[in-house]
Design a protein around this motif. Structure first.
Motif, mmCIF file in Angstrom:
data_model
loop_
_atom_site.group_PDB
_atom_site.id
_atom_site.type_symbol
_atom_site.label_atom_id
_atom_site.label_comp_id
_atom_site.label_asym_id
_atom_site.label_seq_id
_atom_site.Cartn_x
_atom_site.Cartn_y
_atom_site.Cartn_z
ATOM 1 N N VAL A 15 -3.706 0.760 0.886
ATOM 2 C CA VAL A 15 -4.738 0.298 0.025
ATOM 3 C C VAL A 15 -5.698 1.294 -0.669
ATOM 4 C CG1 VAL A 15 -6.531 -1.450 -0.131
ATOM 5 C CG2 VAL A 15 -4.488 -2.182 1.024
ATOM 6 N N GLU A 35 -9.296 10.456 5.027
ATOM 7 C CA GLU A 35 -8.582 9.877 6.100
ATOM 8 C C GLU A 35 -8.668 10.564 7.442
ATOM 9 O OE1 GLU A 35 -6.470 7.146 6.968
ATOM 10 O OE2 GLU A 35 -6.299 8.187 8.737
ATOM 11 N N ARG A 36 -9.149 9.685 8.406
ATOM 12 C CA ARG A 36 -9.389 10.027 9.865
ATOM 13 C C ARG A 36 -8.369 10.848 10.596
ATOM 14 N NH1 ARG A 36 -7.631 6.744 14.067
ATOM 15 N NH2 ARG A 36 -9.174 7.541 15.293
ATOM 16 N N SER A 43 -2.157 0.574 9.885
ATOM 17 C CA SER A 43 -0.986 -0.596 9.914
ATOM 18 C C SER A 43 -0.032 -0.238 8.670
ATOM 19 C CB SER A 43 -1.734 -1.869 9.431
ATOM 20 O OG SER A 43 -2.255 -2.369 10.417
ATOM 21 N N THR A 44 -0.153 0.641 7.843
ATOM 22 C CA THR A 44 0.732 0.723 6.770
ATOM 23 C C THR A 44 2.044 1.313 7.262
ATOM 24 O OG1 THR A 44 -1.204 1.314 5.139
ATOM 25 C CG2 THR A 44 1.166 1.926 4.519
ATOM 26 N N ALA A 48 6.735 -4.525 7.559
ATOM 27 C CA ALA A 48 7.872 -4.698 7.296
ATOM 28 C C ALA A 48 8.157 -4.578 5.947
ATOM 29 C CB ALA A 48 8.088 -6.167 7.720
ATOM 30 N N GLY A 49 7.168 -4.327 4.884
ATOM 31 C CA GLY A 49 7.467 -3.964 3.480
ATOM 32 C C GLY A 49 7.772 -5.149 2.796
ATOM 33 N N LEU A 50 7.822 -6.333 3.186
ATOM 34 C CA LEU A 50 7.841 -7.422 2.199
ATOM 35 C C LEU A 50 7.008 -7.804 1.120
ATOM 36 C CD1 LEU A 50 8.818 -10.089 4.831
ATOM 37 C CD2 LEU A 50 10.247 -8.573 4.087
ATOM 38 N N ALA A 180 -14.806 9.878 8.730
ATOM 39 C CA ALA A 180 -16.241 9.322 8.279
ATOM 40 C C ALA A 180 -16.852 8.868 9.541
ATOM 41 C CB ALA A 180 -16.222 8.025 7.040
ATOM 42 N N HIS A 357 -6.968 -6.880 4.525
ATOM 43 C CA HIS A 357 -5.637 -7.064 3.966
ATOM 44 C C HIS A 357 -4.564 -7.761 4.996
ATOM 45 C CE1 HIS A 357 -6.307 -5.870 -0.290
ATOM 46 N NE2 HIS A 357 -7.002 -5.336 0.277
ATOM 47 N N GLY A 360 -1.022 -6.351 2.844
ATOM 48 C CA GLY A 360 -1.643 -5.342 2.263
ATOM 49 C C GLY A 360 -0.872 -4.432 1.398
ATOM 50 N N ILE A 361 0.640 -4.497 1.824
ATOM 51 C CA ILE A 361 1.486 -3.653 0.865
ATOM 52 C C ILE A 361 1.768 -4.392 -0.261
ATOM 53 C CG2 ILE A 361 4.045 -2.700 0.962
ATOM 54 C CD1 ILE A 361 2.147 -1.828 3.359
ATOM 55 N N THR A 362 1.707 -5.936 -0.191
ATOM 56 C CA THR A 362 2.023 -6.507 -1.430
ATOM 57 C C THR A 362 0.643 -6.613 -2.232
ATOM 58 O OG1 THR A 362 2.892 -8.145 -0.187
ATOM 59 C CG2 THR A 362 2.762 -8.596 -2.359
HETATM 60 C C1 FAD Z 1 3.887 -5.751 12.165
HETATM 61 C C2 FAD Z 1 3.422 -5.974 10.859
HETATM 62 C C3 FAD Z 1 4.243 -6.336 9.771
HETATM 63 C C4 FAD Z 1 3.563 -6.254 8.306
HETATM 64 N N1 FAD Z 1 4.480 -6.434 7.296
HETATM 65 C C5 FAD Z 1 4.073 -6.669 5.990
HETATM 66 C C6 FAD Z 1 4.557 -6.885 4.732
HETATM 67 O O1 FAD Z 1 6.075 -6.951 5.039
HETATM 68 N N2 FAD Z 1 4.105 -7.056 3.664
HETATM 69 C C7 FAD Z 1 2.954 -6.789 3.735
HETATM 70 O O2 FAD Z 1 2.104 -6.726 2.484
HETATM 71 N N3 FAD Z 1 2.034 -6.132 4.376
HETATM 72 C C8 FAD Z 1 2.316 -6.508 5.982
HETATM 73 N N4 FAD Z 1 1.773 -6.071 7.063
HETATM 74 C C9 FAD Z 1 0.485 -5.806 6.610
HETATM 75 C C10 FAD Z 1 0.148 -4.337 6.076
HETATM 76 O O3 FAD Z 1 0.666 -3.532 7.193
HETATM 77 C C11 FAD Z 1 -1.528 -4.134 5.901
HETATM 78 O O4 FAD Z 1 -1.931 -5.283 5.322
HETATM 79 C C12 FAD Z 1 -1.578 -2.778 5.260
HETATM 80 O O5 FAD Z 1 -0.891 -1.828 5.747
HETATM 81 C C13 FAD Z 1 -3.073 -2.713 5.284
HETATM 82 O O6 FAD Z 1 -3.364 -1.387 4.510
HETATM 83 P P1 FAD Z 1 -4.650 -0.785 4.583
HETATM 84 O O7 FAD Z 1 -4.866 0.420 3.621
HETATM 85 O O8 FAD Z 1 -5.869 -1.658 4.078
HETATM 86 O O9 FAD Z 1 -5.125 -0.451 6.022
HETATM 87 P P2 FAD Z 1 -4.488 0.671 7.098
HETATM 88 O O10 FAD Z 1 -3.047 1.058 6.612
HETATM 89 O O11 FAD Z 1 -4.529 0.306 8.195
HETATM 90 O O12 FAD Z 1 -5.117 2.016 6.482
HETATM 91 C C14 FAD Z 1 -6.357 2.221 6.994
HETATM 92 C C15 FAD Z 1 -6.744 3.539 7.168
HETATM 93 O O13 FAD Z 1 -8.000 3.928 7.369
HETATM 94 C C16 FAD Z 1 -8.198 4.950 8.241
HETATM 95 N N5 FAD Z 1 -9.765 5.072 8.699
HETATM 96 C C17 FAD Z 1 -10.323 4.001 9.544
HETATM 97 N N6 FAD Z 1 -11.571 4.454 9.937
HETATM 98 C C18 FAD Z 1 -11.904 5.806 9.164
HETATM 99 C C19 FAD Z 1 -12.869 6.733 8.908
HETATM 100 N N7 FAD Z 1 -14.016 6.347 9.556
HETATM 101 N N8 FAD Z 1 -12.694 7.648 8.170
HETATM 102 C C20 FAD Z 1 -11.569 7.874 7.630
HETATM 103 N N9 FAD Z 1 -10.413 7.057 7.670
HETATM 104 C C21 FAD Z 1 -10.516 5.937 8.444
HETATM 105 C C22 FAD Z 1 -7.348 4.797 9.336
HETATM 106 O O14 FAD Z 1 -7.032 5.702 9.870
HETATM 107 C C23 FAD Z 1 -6.198 4.095 8.333
HETATM 108 O O15 FAD Z 1 -5.264 5.284 8.025
HETATM 109 C C24 FAD Z 1 2.361 -6.138 8.408
HETATM 110 C C25 FAD Z 1 1.547 -5.700 9.565
HETATM 111 C C26 FAD Z 1 1.955 -5.522 10.596
HETATM 112 C C27 FAD Z 1 1.091 -5.334 11.497
#
Ligand code: FAD
Length: 819
Positions: A15, A35-36, A43-44, A48-50, A180, A357, A360-362
């Motif tokens: 995201v 990125e920390r 979670s990324t 499962a990537g759907l 951060a 999210h 979030g992948i979608t």
């Molecule tokens: C088992 C499982 C299956 C899933 N399958 C799907 C799917 O099939 N399709 C789909 O659309 N979604 C799926 N999801 C959901 C999806 O994984 C998340 O919605 C998505 O990865 C969210 O992305 P993000 O970038 O918001 O968060 P994240 O990927 O969690 O990234 C947040 C980042 O912020 C960083 N961060 C945090 N605090 C700080 C800070 N203070 N300073 C700097 N960096 C920081 C973290 O280290 C992290 O890397 C699934 C989730 C799970 C758990």
């Protein structure tokens, strides 16, 4: 590392990186991401990537569609493969309510332009030969399915890398292992972020920190209502049946969702990934992610998985013959309504959230697209209210969010009825007369944390909803309440209204620049007014009453407390000439309306209520029963003679009891939110948030009479001028829908002209119980808006004939309101 950037994105999941990418696409090159640990480490990496296009929300549906389209072109643009398998996506239905849900969704999909097919069980079997059509108690027969040929699944880490490449090519910088740790506001109003590698100052901050949203929010004092829930999927070994099917030339099977059993299933190499949305999945990290978690996962919980594994194995017997390779159990961010938080943070300037999210992948592509638009242009390109972080308020305590998020998670696959009201975390906020209403048979719903009576069950009738896409158990009772209001006198408790007081020497001029209508200059006058965006879209609706010199009372929707409050707060002039006070919880509101309302209210007050002393659209501060300082506004949202009484909250019981005592001989009764829906539809009254959004200008909403182009400048005026010069493309219409016996329009239905071309969309609909007509309101292309134009509307898969009728099917002359 740079020490100053225009935008700093915090968080390197899909995201955050998508937001960075889209900022560069808007031409903002001086942007960076920290990125920390490493990109995708949240979670990324384990998603499962759907990429399901399916979503019941008009807004989220558009975001998902954008993502899927973007992901298809990213490899060519960036040279990075994203492993997008366009396998299609099949959602099974085994009951009529599920088919109704799909049919309702199809209306939204049509208006967004998402390709889909509703298919027969035979076609399901052709597309998915390894599946059993069923027909037993344990494995119910498939009665149809919703098929999206265009979506599928993707490799989340590859997708993130492609977005990273694109962002870097656009000038962005990315710093890994840069957490951060603290954030401070500089004297110049910028944000200074401290990291282990030094400080970096930014004009704008974007929080995209996934599971860390609560602790990063706390760095600037925000209580972000995003708390993750455990989500797990099973990775299976190679499946012999799948292998032979594929070796025989079978194409990749569509991602399968058996919603009624709450699981998804997709191919993974020659095995499977099975992901259920189980009951009992706990929320995690409500106080923040502990240091030890890092890239970790939780241990798998087989007990929770078993019922879904069994159901899936009955449907797809090939699962029986393959072993389990792995169970992935990770945190998945959730919000109380399951939609993400995309947009400005409240109470602070130039801070943006892209948090919460669960898909979030979608959603990454679409959320980055709109957030970048919002940051660079000052407003989003589409209506984002459904995901605006300010749709929640201060009521989202930790316990509230935990309960709601767990509930939302376990209901991901349940049928989403339009009249659904979920049970958790209730009652949270109640009006003082809650117990009285309950004793009167109220069936409550919850909005913005408030309990609101949806309808009242008379003695002998069960006080509960049977949710449906069609007319349901409360239909006749709502009809009775509508008749009560139109024929005698009804009371609606609208205490949740958002109420602000605006005072000071600059108040009038300030408000006048904020809204398109003329702010009343005479004490006791009121005006329905719309705050527009610079592009002329409708962002808010306010009823502004002048209570005294330099003193205005500003009322807006109950669910807009934070949304409007934040806007007003940030728009205040710096010179101290205007003061803003949120008095939402200091005043209650009762609507007293109907032909007998004058007699009832007259018994409680010495203030003359006759037309000459108290005409329509005026206000007086009165005494009523024992209550003092009651703002009585002769206006209402139901279109009958009546008053809104805004009283100091401590008088709620006294006023309520007095109204019912004085009203008894006049047949007084309570009226709920569903009857109000019917009543306002009969008057073509537009509802902020559904009928009035930033997608349409007030001219498109046919609110011309509330726009004063000649009064001087106001926000959005220039855009309206341009629109007038170019021609107003859409017009708001009221439709009578013919031949409805069961399923009334409810909003988000596509509208077609005689030639079958889609020419607009309904934004609301309901049965008008007094006029005895099924009604819809919405937008059509201007050339289709003339009264008498025959159109058709798609309701649950059936095209119904509809006719454009004159505004306000009930009392078009407003004779009742002026009576
Ligand atoms: C088992 C499982 C299956 C899933 N399958 C799907 C799917 O099939 N399709 C789909 O659309 N979604 C799926 N999801 C959901 C999806 O994984 C998340 O919605 C998505 O990865 C969210 O992305 P993000 O970038 O918001 O968060 P994240 O990927 O969690 O990234 C947040 C980042 O912020 C960083 N961060 C945090 N605090 C700080 C800070 N203070 N300073 C700097 N960096 C920081 C973290 O280290 C992290 O890397 C699934 C989730 C799970 C758990």
């Amino acid at each position: 590392m740079k020490t100053h950037v225009r935008v700093l994105v915090i968080g390197g999941g899909v995201v955050g990186v998508s937001t960075l990418y889209h900022l560069t696409r808007k031409g903002w090159k001086d942007v960076a991401l920290i990125e920390r640990t490493e990109l995708t480490a949240g979670s990324t990496w384990h998603a499962a990537g759907l990429l399901p296009l399916f979503n019941m929300s008009y807004t989220v549906g558009q975001l998902h569609k954008y993502s899927v389209d973007l992901y298809k072109r990213l490899p060519q643009e960036t040279g990075q493969d994203v492993s997008f398998h366009v396998s299609g996506n099949l959602r099974l239905a085994t009951c009529r309510e599920r088919m109704d849900e799909y049919q309702k969704y199809c209306g939204t999909a049509n208006t967004i332009g998402v390709p889909f097919e509703l298919i027969s069980p035979q076609r399901v079997k052709e597309l998915w030969p390894l599946l059993e059509l069923g027909g037993t108690a344990e494995t119910p027969a498939i009665i149809g399915a919703l098929y999206h040929p265009d979506d599928g699944h993707i490799a989340p880490a590859d997708l993130t890398m492609a977005l990273r490449k694109g962002a870097r090519a656009g000038g962005a910088e990315i710093y890994e292992h840069t957490e951060a740790q603290s954030i401070a506001r500089t004297n110049g109003g910028e944000w200074r972020v401290s990291t282990p590698k030094g400080e970096i100052t930014a004009e704008h901050l974007v929080f995209a920190t996934g599971n860390y949203a609560r602790q990063t929010g706390r760095l600037i004092g925000l209580n972000v209502p995003a708390i993750p829930v455990e989500h797990q999927y099973i990775v299976y070994d190679e499946s012999p049946e799948l292998k032979s099917y594929r070796q025989a030339g079978g194409r990749e099977l569509a991602v399968l969702r058996e919603s009624d059993q709450s699981y998804y299933l997709r191919e993974e190499r020659l095995g499977w990934i099975l992901g259920p949305y189980e009951k009992g999945a706990p929320a995690r990290f409500a106080d923040g992610v502990p240091d030890w978690f890092g890239r970790s996962l939780f241990p798998g919980d087989l007990d929770r998985l078993v019922p879904h594994v069994e159901a899936a194995t009955r449907r797809v017997p090939a699962l029986e013959n393959c072993g389990i390779k792995d169970i992935v159990n990770g945190p998945i961010s959730y919000t109380p309504d399951g939609s993400p938080l995309i947009g400005p943070a409240w109470g602070v300037r130039n801070v943006w959230l892209n948090e919460g999210h669960s898909f979030g992948i979608t959603a990454a592509g679409g959320s980055g697209w709109q957030l970048a638009e919002w940051i660079t242009a000052g407003e989003p390109g589409i209506d984002m209210l459904a995901v605006d972080p300010r749709r929640f308020g201060a009521y989202t305590s930790k316990r509230y969010v935990v309960k709601k998020n767990e509930e939302t998670y376990r209901n991901v696959f349940t049928v989403h009825f339009p009249d659904e009201e979920r049970a958790e975390a209730r009652p949270a906020k109640t009006s003082p007369v809650y117990d009285r209403l309950k004793a009167m048979g109220a069936v409550f719903g919850q909005r913005y944390g408030w309990e609101r009576a949806n309808w009242f069950a008379p003695a002998g009738a069960a006080a509960r909803d049977e949710w449906s896409f069609r007319r349901s158990n409360y239909f006749a009772h709502v009809g009775r309440e509508v008749r009560l209001m139109r024929e005698r006198v009804g009371v609606i408790d609208l205490t949740p209204f958002t109420k602000h007081e605006v005072t000071g020497p600059g108040a009038e001029a300030w408000l006048d620049r904020l809204v398109a209508n003329k702010v009343p200059s005479r004490v006791g006058r009121m005006a329905l007014s719309h705050a527009l965006t610079e592009r002329g879209g409708i962002r808010s609706e306010f009823t502004i009453t002048k209570l005294a010199d330099e003193r205005f009372y500003v009322v807006s929707a109950g669910a807009a407390e934070r949304y409007d409050g934040d806007y007003l707060e940030k728009a205040l002039p710096q010179d101290g000439s205007v003061r803003l006070r949120n008095i939402t919880n200091a005043r209650g509101t009762f609507v007293v309306a109907g032909p007998n309302s004058r007699a009832v209210l007259g018994a409680l007050t010495d203030t003359p209520l006759d037309n000459e002393s108290f005409p329509w659209l005026t206000a007086h501060t009165i005494e009523a029963a024992l209550a003092v300082d009651v703002y009585a506004l002769r206006v209402n949202f139901v279109g009958s003679l009546g008053w809104e009484l805004h009283f100091p909250i401590e008088y709620a019981h006294n006023l309520f009891d007095a109204l019912f005592e004085a009203g008894a001989p006049h047949g007084i009764g309570m009226v709920g939110m569903r009857a109000m829906e019917s009543l306002r539809m009969e008057k073509s009254y537009r509802m902020w948030g559904s009928d009035l959004t930033v997608d349409y200008t007030p001219f498109e909403a046919s609110l011309d009479r509330f726009v004063r182009m000649k009064k001087g400048d106001f926000i959005g005026r220039a855009a309206l001028e341009r629109q007038l010069a170019a021609g107003v493309p859409n017009r708001f219409v009221t439709l009578e829908v013919h031949g409805v016996t069961d399923a009334d329009p409810l909003g988000n239905e596509p509208l077609f002209d005689k030639a079958g071309r889609m020419v607009g969309r309904a934004t609301s609909g309901y049965y008008g119980h007094h006029v005895k007509k099924s009604l819809a309101i919405g937008y059509v292309r201007a050339e289709c808006a003339a009264v008498g134009t025959p159109l058709s509307i798609l309701i649950l898969g059936e095209k119904k004939q509809a006719t454009v009728v004159a505004e306000s099917p009930y009392d078009p002359e407003n004779a009742e309101l002026r009576a």
